[in-house]
Design an enzyme around this catalytic site. Structure first.
Site, mmCIF file in Angstrom:
data_model
loop_
_atom_site.group_PDB
_atom_site.id
_atom_site.type_symbol
_atom_site.label_atom_id
_atom_site.label_comp_id
_atom_site.label_asym_id
_atom_site.label_seq_id
_atom_site.Cartn_x
_atom_site.Cartn_y
_atom_site.Cartn_z
ATOM 1 N NE ARG A 153 -3.836 -2.222 0.197
ATOM 2 C CZ ARG A 153 -3.609 -3.445 -0.275
ATOM 3 N NH1 ARG A 153 -2.469 -3.716 -0.897
ATOM 4 N NH2 ARG A 153 -4.496 -4.406 -0.132
ATOM 5 C CB SER A 221 -9.728 -0.925 3.489
ATOM 6 O OG SER A 221 -10.323 -2.123 3.042
ATOM 7 C CD GLU A 317 -5.854 0.764 2.089
ATOM 8 O OE1 GLU A 317 -6.270 0.621 0.929
ATOM 9 O OE2 GLU A 317 -5.890 -0.133 2.939
#
Length: 333
Positions: A153, A221, A317
């Site tokens: 990520r 998310s 995130e």
């Protein structure tokens, strides 16, 4: 001031000083990029938690070119293309490899920034080149996979926000396709597993577990799945034998952040109209009239309780944008 609630999928009330919609790469060199500015795609990974006293530049560059080669397909996509539509179109053309990444919200240009991933596949695997305008050096750059510094990520673009405006991404998808099915629920598929079957399963699961941001505002998310050492894992398994985790390296594992949140009884947590999604604890939602303060307080509440119980510090995130740029959340010790 210009309204931003409809420019990001969490739909928090916020405004910006000015807004530019970029529809041609020919116009990039003429942009002033006066501080503060923020580069925005479809707003599925951005939360404007306050009024932004700067310029928002919306990437609306469109166009896809497909080149068939002997052993692979070379696909060049403009950064403003919708990611899921891009994946679905390739699947319809029997060009496979991205089916595990179906229904991920956002634009093609945002995919390398986050190095989006799902069900055992990361987009970095297929990225050949990223073309961008270097805002600092005022020049065009073409960056290969190594130069993008992809990690979980993460990428050089995320590490240096606002440095590059991505205009196009080149993907190389091998014709020698192999299914990736080691993550649940894909590991339950029986018999011959086609790319279409994976695509359909991923779409069905995501639609069932994740709220549609057009119906219930959210940003997917909210937290990363934390990566810890096996020594840390062994200690946590003494406390929680059924903790969900996945091996990622010789001495590292990825822990399911959603499991931690749910296990600690935070699935019903809320602050104002910001709440944890009852079907998937990794997703925070705007029930009606949530504010930036609501979402920040809820996120900090979750981060503190997880840290106190496990020693793991969750990391958002999503990107939170405040009055002058990105906002970092930090739990008081």
């Amino acid at each position: 001031m210009i309204e931003l609630a409809e420019r990001h999928t969490f739909k928090l009330p916020a405004q910006c000083r000015s807004l530019i919609e970029l529809k041609s790469s020919d116009d990039v060199e003429d942009l002033a990029f006066e501080e503060p500015y923020y580069l925005l795609g479809e707003g599925s990974n951005t939360l404007f938690v306050d009024n932004f006293y700067g310029t928002v530049i919306c990437n609306r560059l469109l166009g896809v070119c497909i080149e068939e080669q002997e052993s692979s397909y070379l696909i060049t996509s403009a950064a403003g293309e919708n990611w899921h539509n891009f994946v679905a179109d390739l699947r319809a053309r029997s060009i496979d490899g991205l089916e595990n990444l179906a229904l991920i919200p956002g634009s093609v240009g945002a995919a390398p920034v986050q190095n989006v991933g799902a069900y055992g596949v990361e987009v970095a695997t297929f990225i050949e080149q990223v073309t961008a305008w270097d805002i600092k050096e005022k020049c065009w750059v073409s960056m290969n996979r190594e130069a993008c510094q992809f990690a979980y990520r993460d990428s050089v673009f995320k590490q240096h926000p606002g440095r590059w405006l991505i205009t196009s991404v080149v993907f190389r998808l091998p014709k020698d396709w192999q299914p990736v099915t080691h993550y649940a629920p894909l590991n339950q598929l029986q018999g011959h597993v086609s790319a279409q079957k994976i695509f359909d399963t991923v779409v069905e699961v995501r639609q069932r577990k994740l709220p549609d941001p057009k119906v219930i505002p959210n940003a997917g998310s909210f937290f990363k799945n934390p990566v810890i050492t096996k020594a840390q894992l062994d200690q946590l398994l003494l406390k929680w034998p059924d903790m969900v985790y996945f091996p990622v390296a010789d001495n590292q594992v990825k822990v399911a952040a959603g499991w931690l949140i749910e296990h600690l009884g935070l699935k019903s947590a809320f602050v104002g109209d910001a709440a944890v999604n009852p079907r998937q604890a990794l997703v925070l939602i705007n029930k009606a009239q949530a504010t930036g303060s609501d979402i920040k307080q809820l996120a900090l509440k979750i981060m503190k309780q997880v840290a106190d119980a496990s020693g793991i510090m969750l990391e958002p995130e999503v990107r939170l944008v405040g009055q002058h740029g990105l906002v970092q959340l930090a739990v008081e010790k």
